[in-house]
Scaffold this motif. Structure first.
Motif, PDB file in Angstrom:
ATOM      1  N   ASN A  93      -4.823   2.248  -2.597  1.00 55.55           N
ATOM      2  CA  ASN A  93      -5.908   1.480  -1.979  1.00 55.55           C
ATOM      3  C   ASN A  93      -5.812  -0.008  -2.284  1.00 55.55           C
ATOM      4  O   ASN A  93      -6.291  -0.839  -1.514  1.00 55.55           O
ATOM      5  CB  ASN A  93      -7.267   2.005  -2.454  1.00 55.55           C
ATOM      6  N   HIS A  94      -5.232  -0.348  -3.430  1.00 61.58           N
ATOM      7  CA  HIS A  94      -5.126  -1.750  -3.827  1.00 61.58           C
ATOM      8  C   HIS A  94      -3.681  -2.064  -4.176  1.00 61.58           C
ATOM      9  O   HIS A  94      -2.996  -1.257  -4.803  1.00 61.58           O
ATOM     10  CB  HIS A  94      -6.024  -2.055  -5.040  1.00 61.58           C
ATOM     11  N   ASN A  95      -3.221  -3.245  -3.771  1.00 59.28           N
ATOM     12  CA  ASN A  95      -1.847  -3.606  -4.099  1.00 59.28           C
ATOM     13  C   ASN A  95      -1.788  -4.327  -5.444  1.00 59.28           C
ATOM     14  O   ASN A  95      -2.772  -4.901  -5.904  1.00 59.28           O
ATOM     15  CB  ASN A  95      -1.232  -4.466  -2.981  1.00 59.28           C
ATOM     16  N   ARG A 152      -1.942   5.484   3.789  1.00 57.65           N
ATOM     17  CA  ARG A 152      -1.662   4.646   2.616  1.00 57.65           C
ATOM     18  C   ARG A 152      -1.674   5.484   1.333  1.00 57.65           C
ATOM     19  O   ARG A 152      -2.526   6.347   1.152  1.00 57.65           O
ATOM     20  CB  ARG A 152      -2.707   3.541   2.494  1.00 57.65           C
ATOM     21  N   TYR A 194       0.781  -1.231   0.000  1.00 55.70           N
ATOM     22  CA  TYR A 194       0.000   0.000   0.000  1.00 55.70           C
ATOM     23  C   TYR A 194       0.820   1.292   0.000  1.00 55.70           C
ATOM     24  O   TYR A 194       0.254   2.377  -0.015  1.00 55.70           O
ATOM     25  CB  TYR A 194      -0.949   0.003   1.211  1.00 55.70           C
TER      26      TYR A 194
END
Length: 234
Positions: free
Chosen positions: A218-220, A215, A168
């Motif tokens: 939001n998405h890896n 972060r 993140y």
């Protein structure tokens, strides 16, 4: 059995190269003339058949003088023509056919097609999440601790924190930005130890935001995309 002779390794960076004379050399009529990087590095290696790495070959497509550099590389990489390569400085033919050439690129779309046609393309994927954790534990964390004059017993970073940073706080297949985030943690840890007189800093999920902020993503990149998900719209 006799040990196989190891090839000597040469690296030539093409990033920012603008003039074909850097490959083919300058003519002797120029002030400060010298051989090109190919001949210079062969002389340094002291062998006639080194392994020659052309780093970031895709960057030449952005240069003003790219056509001349590309034509020079065409002669160098073509096995039918590189046995009589002529450097403008030494002005005699030199056989490059025994040299093993390897080129690297981040984006093959930026490589001129005639040049790309002379290469065998090998795609190398980026590091996996597990690879990055191993690199962090075995190399990067130790490196940044030493660079920031910390001691191993003055800072502790949990595995959950490493995973959180990878997923993140960075969005890359390499580790360059990951190294920057670890460096930021180490710098702020030094500040806390000196100012607050703390003997040891424990980095965990609860206090990570104090060091790196919220972060960044939001998405890896390792999440499996579900069918039907739109990856790009215009």
């Amino acid at each position: 059995m006799a040990n196989a002779t190891k090839r000597k390794y040469i690296k030539i960076s093409l990033n920012g190269m603008k003039d074909e004379s850097e490959i083919r050399g300058h003519r002797k009529t120029y002030i400060g003339s010298m051989p090109g990087k190919i001949i210079q590095n062969i002389i340094k290696s002291n062998v006639k058949n080194p392994l020659l790495l052309l780093d970031e070959i895709d960057k030449i497509s952005y240069e003003y003088n790219k056509n001349n550099i590309s034509s020079s590389l065409l002669d160098i990489l073509d096995p039918d023509h590189n046995n009589n390569f002529v450097d403008n400085y030494i002005e005699i033919e030199y056989d490059l056919s025994e040299i093993m050439f390897i080129a690297t690129a981040n984006n093959i779309d930026n490589i001129p097609l005639p040049l790309l046609d002379r290469m065998e393309i090998i795609n190398i994927t980026g590091y996996t999440e597990k690879d990055k954790i191993n690199i962090l534990k075995n190399h990067l964390i130790k490196k940044k601790i030493n660079e920031n004059l910390l001691k191993n017993n003055e800072i502790s970073i949990s595995n959950n924190v490493l995973i959180e940073i990878i997923r993140y706080y960075t969005k890359e297949h390499g580790v360059r930005n990951l190294e920057k985030e670890i460096s930021k943690i180490c710098r702020k840890s030094v500040k806390k130890i000196d100012i607050d007189n703390i003997k040891k800093i424990n980095i965990n999920i609860n206090n990570l935001k104090k060091f790196l902020g919220p972060r960044k993503f939001n998405h890896n990149i390792y999440e499996i995309k579900k069918s039907g998900t739109a990856l790009g719209l215009a």
